[in-house]
Design an enzyme around this catalytic site. Structure first.
Site, short mmCIF file in Angstrom:
data_model
loop_
_atom_site.label_atom_id
_atom_site.label_comp_id
_atom_site.label_asym_id
_atom_site.label_seq_id
_atom_site.Cartn_x
_atom_site.Cartn_y
_atom_site.Cartn_z
N HIS A 465 0.83 -1.21 0.00
CA HIS A 465 0.00 0.00 0.00
C HIS A 465 0.87 1.27 0.00
O HIS A 465 0.73 2.14 -0.85
CB HIS A 465 -0.92 -0.02 1.23
CG HIS A 465 -1.77 1.20 1.39
ND1 HIS A 465 -3.12 1.20 1.07
CD2 HIS A 465 -1.50 2.46 1.83
CE1 HIS A 465 -3.62 2.41 1.31
NE2 HIS A 465 -2.65 3.19 1.77
N GLU A 466 1.78 1.34 0.99
CA GLU A 466 2.62 2.54 1.09
C GLU A 466 3.53 2.68 -0.13
O GLU A 466 3.83 3.78 -0.59
CB GLU A 466 3.44 2.54 2.38
CG GLU A 466 2.61 2.60 3.66
CD GLU A 466 1.60 3.74 3.68
OE1 GLU A 466 1.83 4.78 3.01
OE2 GLU A 466 0.56 3.61 4.35
N HIS A 469 1.76 4.49 -2.88
CA HIS A 469 1.91 5.94 -2.72
C HIS A 469 3.30 6.36 -3.21
O HIS A 469 3.46 7.39 -3.86
CB HIS A 469 1.79 6.34 -1.25
CG HIS A 469 0.39 6.36 -0.70
ND1 HIS A 469 -0.65 7.03 -1.32
CD2 HIS A 469 -0.13 5.82 0.43
CE1 HIS A 469 -1.75 6.90 -0.58
NE2 HIS A 469 -1.47 6.17 0.48
#
Length: 673
Positions: A465-466, A469
């Site tokens: 997820h990170e 980003h």
């Protein structure tokens, strides 16, 4: 004194920076930025896009860099001295920012250019920049009378101090609590790895023996999930749920009420009905009414499933242990037991296949297959802590793309959770493409004496997820820094991160990196099948939980909070339609809800669910064409990842997908249809 922050530097010169450098650097950089603004306002030539809008866009870059270094350290490697500096410089930065947005001469020039927008020969990105600059002034008080401008400044200074104080209290509460166990029977049910980590933690904190459990996720979550002793789970859950809710000097109730009221007053000053009306004007969702109907539509779909799942969990706990009333501290424990019973799968079976280094290499390989980029670990980049790993990122032709910092384990000076941030934006100027410096910060299970860092499956999806980003930042390719990377509408920013999580469930991707840390064996097919099968386990309850956070956020920000004086009562009311477990009077979420009272998610928590609709729809396209399909990946890179905030996000999405997203993709994936 030569201040390293005021010299020319490319990567942040962490080892040269001392705490006493920060304040003088901030003061000097603000002075320099003021001089740059002055040059714009004193320009005798007629205002143009170049001499006003572009000049403003590229002003204050030194200040931006100093701020990013300082506030990133305040999140990832803070101490009392840094927190004290933050309290001193935050109001100054608020005032500086107000000096710009309330500068009449400057606004007059911007307005002059803005009024000619249709007659100027601007491309899409230039037009977006002009609109955003004009709005950032008009939405922040440029059109107000003098007395209202004065009040706006006071509010902004107060808000910046309050949100810092809120975060400091949450961190102090997290660090303060320790459960020191000396009787091994108290650890019954805990996996060996978690016990070893707890023993190691006790030693590191100066305890001569025993096991230490804290409120940091890698310590807290395994205990809540596996510890058999209900009374200890209760104690830990209440400590976690009552952070900054003890009526002492670390209590956040007054801060919550004050932040909500000041945000409301600020919105009213600017001519908006509520803080949410102000915020959502610049979001895909547009209005609080739309957010409420979005959340309530999902609630209607998810609630029957959640109630069925909760009843199943209640019946299971009663049958297993005679539990008459299922409480919050029972949820993780019995869910894990039920999952094991239904799917013969638990995290402990999976962890040996998710050694941290392998997962990092895996996410790099997925990115390489999709976007043709390569990561090379390097050891010549300055870092703020020895845990941090540093990488240079290249494209397939060996062109430099980005610097990437990765910081994965908890420590006392680091706030909880996981986030992506940047130390330097991407932009283009004078024919040069300036590349970004991006960082991922997480709090994963550390290694122990006998085992390397082995991640739970949840930690694996967090890492992906990170990193999503991170890719949004690294692959940025825009002209202007304020439109680059993750500088997009807040309900669009979670699309690149959430879509990345999907690869964690796919055989083709898992086989790249999920190998047993001792034997090197690739994760067996039956475990992959079980991972996919469990993806929708208790999805109704999970959805209800996310919706409850979104509704709590809106309950603070889409109303007039003037008459709210009891934080707990306000929260109970907000949760009434999503509540499954009995309430625990001694806990309160708002007092540690950092996303909305310290981070940037006020009136925006719904965006996680909003972006899930986008990501489910986007990944359905990948699935249809193949999860490593180059054509789909390059469309996603070109229209979403590289474009930042240069255009309306729905236009970008439609260019990638060919149509608007459909909520059905999410409901189908979640098993809620």
């Amino acid at each position: 004194m030569t201040n390293p922050l005021l010299q020319k530097f490319d990567t942040a010169p962490f080892s040269k920076i001392k705490n006493e450098h920060f304040k003088p650097a901030f003061l000097q950089a603000m002075e320099d930025a003021r001089a740059e603004i002055n040059a714009i306002t004193e320009n005798t030539e007629a205002p143009t896009f170049e001499n006003t809008i572009e000049a403003l866009e590229f002003s204050g870059q030194q200040l931006d860099r100093i701020s990013s270094i300082f506030f990133n350290l305040n999140s990832a490697e803070t101490n009392e001295e840094i927190q004290k500096i933050a309290q001193e410089v935050s109001p100054l930065l608020s005032e500086f920012s107000n000096d710009i947005t309330l500068n009449e001469k400057l606004f007059k020039r911007i307005k002059t250019v803005y009024e000619q927008i249709d007659g100027l020969d601007l491309n899409v990105e230039q037009k977006t920049l002009l609109e955003k600059k004009y709005k950032s002034f008009s939405r922040n008080g440029a059109n107000l009378s003098e007395d209202k401008k004065k009040r706006l400044r006071e509010i902004d200074a107060q808000l910046s101090k309050l949100s810092l104080k809120f975060g400091e209290n949450v961190l102090a509460e997290t660090n303060k609590y320790e459960m020191h166990l000396t009787d091994e029977s108290d650890l019954e049910g805990l996996p060996e790895g978690a016990k070893e980590a707890a023993a190691q933690l006790a030693l590191s904190k100066g305890k001569e023996s025993g096991w230490l459990i804290t409120l940091d996720y890698p310590s807290y979550i395994p205990f809540m999930k596996y510890a058999k002793k209900r009374s200890l789970r209760k104690e830990l859950a209440i400590a976690f749920g009552s952070k900054a809710f003890h009526g002492d000097e670390l209590d956040n109730q007054a801060n919550v009420l004050q932040i909500a009221k000041l945000r409301f007053e600020r919105a009213q000053l600017l001519g908006y009905k509520t803080h949410a009306h102000f915020v959502l004007e610049e979001r895909m969702a547009e209005t609080p009414e739309k957010v409420h109907s979005f959340l309530n539509e999902l609630l209607e779909k998810a609630k029957p499933a959640a109630e069925r799942e909760f009843k199943q969990l209640q019946d299971f706990a009663k049958e297993l242990d005679g539990i008459d009333s299922l409480e919050k501290w029972d949820g993780s424990y019995y869910s894990e037991k039920l999952k094991q019973k239904l799917y013969s799968l638990d995290d402990e079976q999976l962890k040996p296949y998710f050694k941290l280094e392998n997962v990092i290499n895996g996410v790099f390989e997925v990115a390489e297959k999709l976007y043709d980029i390569q990561f090379e670990e390097v050891f010549d980049i300055d870092k703020y802590h020895e845990d941090v790993k540093t990488y240079r990122v290249y494209d397939k032709d060996k062109n430099f793309i980005s610097i990437f910092y990765a910081d994965f384990h908890p420590r006392p000076g680091k706030r909880g959770g996981a986030w992506m941030t940047s130390y330097k934006s991407q932009w283009k100027k004078n024919g040069e493409n300036i590349r970004p410096h991006i960082s991922n910060v997480c709090n994963f299970t550390p290694s122990t004496k006998s085992k390397p860092s082995l991640l739970t499956f949840n930690e694996v999806t967090t890492l992906f997820h990170e990193f999503g980003h991170g890719l949004h930042g690294m692959l940025a390719n825009t002209t202007y820094p304020s439109l680059s990377g993750t500088s997009v509408y807040w309900d669009f920013v979670e699309l690149p991160s959430q879509v990345m999580e999907n690869w964690c469930y796919e055989k083709e991707a898992l086989e790249l990196f999920a190998t047993h840390y001792e034997t090197g064996e690739v994760i067996p097919m039956d475990l992959i099948t079980k991972i996919k099968d469990t993806a929708t386990f208790q999805e109704g309850m999970q959805t209800l939980r996310q919706l409850s956070f979104g509704l709590l956020d809106m309950s603070w920000h889409s109303v007039d909070p003037t008459d709210i004086n009891n934080v707990k009562e306000q929260e109970t009311e907000a949760f009434k339609n999503t509540q499954l477990y009995p309430d625990t009077p001694e806990t309160c979420m708002s007092t540690s809800f950092s996303h909305i009272f310290q981070g940037g998610y006020s009136s925006g928590y719904y965006s996680y669910k909003w972006a899930e609709v986008l990501d489910a729809d986007a990944f359905a396209y990948f699935k249809e064409k193949g999860i490593f399909n180059k054509e789909v990946a390059s469309k996603f890179k070109e229209h979403v990842l590289s474009k930042g905030g240069t255009e309306n996000p729905m236009e970008l999405y439609k260019r990638f997908r060919g149509a608007e997203p459909k909520v059905e993709a999410l409901l189908e994936r979640a098993g809620l249809l």
